[in-house]
Design an enzyme around this catalytic site. Sequence first.
Site, PDB file in Angstrom:
ATOM      1  N   GLU A   1       0.724  -1.203   0.004  1.00  0.00           N
ATOM      2  CA  GLU A   1      -0.094   0.107  -0.102  1.00  0.00           C
ATOM      3  C   GLU A   1       1.104   1.046   0.045  1.00  0.00           C
ATOM      4  OE1 GLU A   1      -2.789   0.226   3.130  1.00  0.00           O
ATOM      5  OE2 GLU A   1      -3.875   2.161   2.383  1.00  0.00           O
TER       6      GLU A   1
ATOM      7  N   GLY B   1       3.495   2.640  10.587  1.00  0.00           N
ATOM      8  CA  GLY B   1       3.407   1.987  11.884  1.00  0.00           C
ATOM      9  C   GLY B   1       3.342   0.567  11.595  1.00  0.00           C
ATOM     10  N   ALA B   2       2.323   0.062  10.583  1.00  0.00           N
ATOM     11  CA  ALA B   2       2.073  -1.173  10.327  1.00  0.00           C
ATOM     12  C   ALA B   2       1.089  -1.362   9.181  1.00  0.00           C
ATOM     13  CB  ALA B   2       1.367  -1.824  11.610  1.00  0.00           C
ATOM     14  N   MET B   3       1.016  -2.663   8.839  1.00  0.00           N
ATOM     15  CA  MET B   3       0.262  -2.706   7.450  1.00  0.00           C
ATOM     16  C   MET B   3      -0.779  -3.989   7.610  1.00  0.00           C
ATOM     17  SD  MET B   3      -0.519  -1.582   4.265  1.00  0.00           S
ATOM     18  CE  MET B   3      -1.857  -2.753   3.711  1.00  0.00           C
TER      19      MET B   3
ATOM     20  N   ASN C   1      -2.042  -6.265   5.686  1.00  0.00           N
ATOM     21  CA  ASN C   1      -2.264  -7.179   4.628  1.00  0.00           C
ATOM     22  C   ASN C   1      -2.953  -8.426   5.042  1.00  0.00           C
ATOM     23  OD1 ASN C   1       0.396  -5.742   3.429  1.00  0.00           O
ATOM     24  ND2 ASN C   1       1.347  -6.725   5.154  1.00  0.00           N
TER      25      ASN C   1
ATOM     26  N   HIS D   1      -6.000  -1.738  15.415  1.00  0.00           N
ATOM     27  CA  HIS D   1      -6.351  -0.885  14.215  1.00  0.00           C
ATOM     28  C   HIS D   1      -5.823  -1.843  12.885  1.00  0.00           C
ATOM     29  CE1 HIS D   1      -6.160   2.503  11.533  1.00  0.00           C
ATOM     30  NE2 HIS D   1      -5.385   1.928  10.851  1.00  0.00           N
ATOM     31  N   GLU D   2      -4.914  -2.623  12.850  1.00  0.00           N
ATOM     32  CA  GLU D   2      -4.733  -3.576  12.010  1.00  0.00           C
ATOM     33  C   GLU D   2      -5.776  -4.666  11.944  1.00  0.00           C
ATOM     34  OE1 GLU D   2      -2.832  -2.035   9.916  1.00  0.00           O
ATOM     35  OE2 GLU D   2      -1.852  -0.695  11.360  1.00  0.00           O
TER      36      GLU D   2
ATOM     37  N   HIS E   1      -8.897  -3.347  10.282  1.00  0.00           N
ATOM     38  CA  HIS E   1      -8.988  -3.362   9.001  1.00  0.00           C
ATOM     39  C   HIS E   1      -9.519  -4.577   8.095  1.00  0.00           C
ATOM     40  CE1 HIS E   1      -7.599   0.424   7.841  1.00  0.00           C
ATOM     41  NE2 HIS E   1      -6.103   0.394   8.365  1.00  0.00           N
TER      42      HIS E   1
HETATM   43  N1  B3K Z   1      -2.924   0.967   5.664  1.00  0.00           N
HETATM   44  C1  B3K Z   1      -1.570   1.210   6.064  1.00  0.00           C
HETATM   45  C2  B3K Z   1      -0.630   2.491   5.618  1.00  0.00           C
HETATM   46  C3  B3K Z   1       0.002   2.239   4.410  1.00  0.00           C
HETATM   47  C4  B3K Z   1       0.991   3.129   4.067  1.00  0.00           C
HETATM   48  C5  B3K Z   1       1.159   3.247   2.631  1.00  0.00           C
HETATM   49  N2  B3K Z   1       2.345   4.492   2.625  1.00  0.00           N
HETATM   50  C6  B3K Z   1      -1.498   1.362   7.750  1.00  0.00           C
HETATM   51  C7  B3K Z   1      -2.762   1.615   8.281  1.00  0.00           C
HETATM   52  O1  B3K Z   1      -3.444   2.621   8.066  1.00  0.00           O
HETATM   53  O2  B3K Z   1      -3.258   0.759   9.056  1.00  0.00           O
HETATM   54 ZN    ZN Z   2      -5.178   2.070   8.917  1.00  0.00          ZN
END
Ligand code: B3K
Ligand code: ZN
Length: 863
Positions: free
Chosen positions: A119, A258-260, A262, A294-295, A298
């Site tokens: 992302e 911070g984190a992703m 996926n 948070h992750e 998502h």
């Molecule tokens: N969705 C990712 C952020 C991606 C950053 C791209 N440069 C983290 C988050 O908001 O959970």
């Molecule tokens: Zn996010």
Amino acid sequence: VQAKRRADYQPPAFSIATVDLHITLHPTETKVVSTLAIARNGAHNAPLVLDGDGLELNAIAVNGEALSEEFYTLGDNTLSINSELDTFELVITTTIAPEHNKALEGLYLSGGAYCTQCEAEGFRRITYFMDRPDVLSVYTVTVVADKSIPMLLANGNPVDKGDIGASSHFVKWHDPHPKPCYLFALVAGDFDLLTDSYTTSSGKEVALELYVDKGKKSQGVFALESLKRAMKWDEDVFGLEYDLDIYMIVAVDFFNMGAMENKGLNVFNSKFVLADQESATDDDFFNVESVIAHEYFHNWTGNRVTCRDWFQLSLKEGLTVFRDQQFSADMTSALSNRIKHVRVMREHQFAEDASAMSHPIRPEEVIEMNNFYTVTVYDKGAEVIRMFHTLLGPDGFRRGMDEYFKRHDGQAVTCDDFISAMQSATDLDLTQFARWYSQSGTPVISVEHKIQNDDNDDVIHTFTLSQHTPATSDQSEKESLYIPVNIEIIDDEGNTYTDNESMIQNGMVILNAPSMSFTVNAENASLTPVVLGNFSAPAKVENPLDTASLLTIFKYAKDPFNRWDAMQTLYDRCIKQIEDAPGCAISNDIWEGIKQAIAQEQSNLELLGECLVTPSFETLCQSRSNINVSALSKARKAFCDQFAQALEQELLQVFNNIDAASYSYTQDAVNQRRCKNVVLAHLARLPQHEGAIVAQFDAADNMTDTLGALRSAQHCNSATFDTLMARFEATWNHDPLVLDKWFALHATQNRDDIFATITMLCEHPQFAMSNPNRVRSVIGSFAFYNSERFHALDGSGYKFVTDYLLKLDAVNPQVAARIVTPLTQWQGFANEHQVLMKQQLGRLLNHKGLSKDVFEKVSKSLA
Ligand code: B3K
Ligand code: ZN
């Protein structure tokens, strides 16, 4: 450099039902074979255009046959396939070099482990693809590597594994949920593994796996516990369950954000995973829990329902931030959470809206998408979701969410789709409310209070609220917003009043016109309007209250946020008074009022601790213009010094009354440590209390108190500070994440040799320009928080940061574009500052080979 516009959205010309990736890892020659099931959408004869960036193309085949050159075109960042077929299988082979990838986007090496960050648009750095969030595919991924790399991970469930020859092995993964490519992930390395499991409310067992650097297992326990709490909370509050058999989290040391999230394989900055009593502060624990949540959240708000295009980013981010805020409030405390988030809004989001980067939570125009992961899209976005929640109530909001998932599960949608789902759950007309998505800028709510006698000699108070949103750099015309304003009318004995027109409903009025009024009858009473309780809208308030009224609010308002805020306003006023008359003394009435406030809250250490925090320099900037940094800093410092002197006895009493029970990470203990350390920082301004700081440093058995002592020592004489810092370094030299705190403390010191200090920090064995955490701790802390040195009127601070950014931009443009932010926000400062800031921005703009990340922000700022 071309901007993309939201209005230009076109649905994808092709779809890709399945993606089969076969990835053979190698530091400089990773081979990626991608097999795509392509289908033309509708009747057209446009070519299939795939995105690609920095790829070496080795082979293309259509339906099993090598494609000859006349049937494809290789552009700078595209690969176009000219095929007349409506459906076909496309196989593309490319080579990439993860070891050379220092931008940390796509596939890269982080301390010996392979990992990905896709992302927003990083997948195109792995293979040619339609790199946009509205192309959803089912992925099967085979990861092949040397056996020296034991753990091979990708999204979904593992379905096969085995050896390839004597020295290599593979694992094959399948993710049944169609997803956009930005949610693809691959990780390969040698980690310590923590395992656990979670049974969902419908009885499904999920394996939980947390991968951390070797030797760090015990520091991962809290993150794993947090994950289970988040999974439970999402079931309880939103009825949302996890949907795969396995949920993996990997902590890596090199990470841009911070984190992703996926799918099934979150990749985290290790800063937001690792925590234990010795090495992590209470804030660190809080952040770990909130980012883990948070992750996880998502998975529904982002992954199951994703964004149609990147302009819709707040669809998933604002909503998910709101969800993590609600979770944190439930796990810890609603009040301190609210204060924390309001501070972020006031310090950073209001500043962004006042700058050339001002944009609505749904931006209209973007050059580099990575620049729009902003406090506006995230935090103001969350405030907008919070207003839905306020207006619809918890039940209405839940109905809206249920409807949103019912309509859109498995789809890529827009903010308008979200609004429409919410609309289905309420009788309120949300048409005007939707302007919060399209209008940028911070609305200002002004409060007017008029007192009249009517014919019967009754005393009538007329309260008028008006709204005004100043023009922003991106929009000159502003319309009236639909603003929920929490309000109380109280007198100086704490009685509450209702209005004659019943405009106040459930403690709230709706301000949806330029202005609105209501009246209150009150004999012999002086009334105080208490406005924007709980920060019910992301707005500024201008409410001309005198000191006595502010203290009345503190004493009697029902809303604890308002009580905190009244003290903040009071401090802001005092600082203003000193700015206007340097050297003046704050009147004794005010100190007496604050003493009473302290006495009143002896047993409420949470509120007391927050009320004793003086507004930061950054917050003060938001209620001022034409700022002379040194004058404002001096005024703030003079106020803090007087504060410590005038309240020494009361502060000491608070400090001594907090007994250091044995360490635990519970809300009560956190409140105690917070309050104690806030007080210590005040006392540190009086030389006689230096001993208390050193004593706390010596005795501390946890990082919160250690760091509290060090922060306080920043106000002491420099020898004491230097000694404690040297001791800290000796203890923590082996742990760069902890050392980041030390880096930041050095970089925010107001001292003459600051540049020599920073240069030394950059030469520290644990520092590396390639590591974003280190760069943020040293250079970021200096630029964002060392206001006096950064804004020095000889221009040295601006120049120092610019020199660094010129080098950093060549390595990691995303991080460079973040750190340039304070330089681009020159609007609020006095002309002397502006000239110098623009001079440095000019240097950046003229730099050959500047990234489009930095270009976008700098060029806007100079436009
Ligand atoms: N969705 C990712 C952020 C991606 C950053 C791209 N440069 C983290 C988050 O908001 O959970
Ligand atoms: Zn996010």
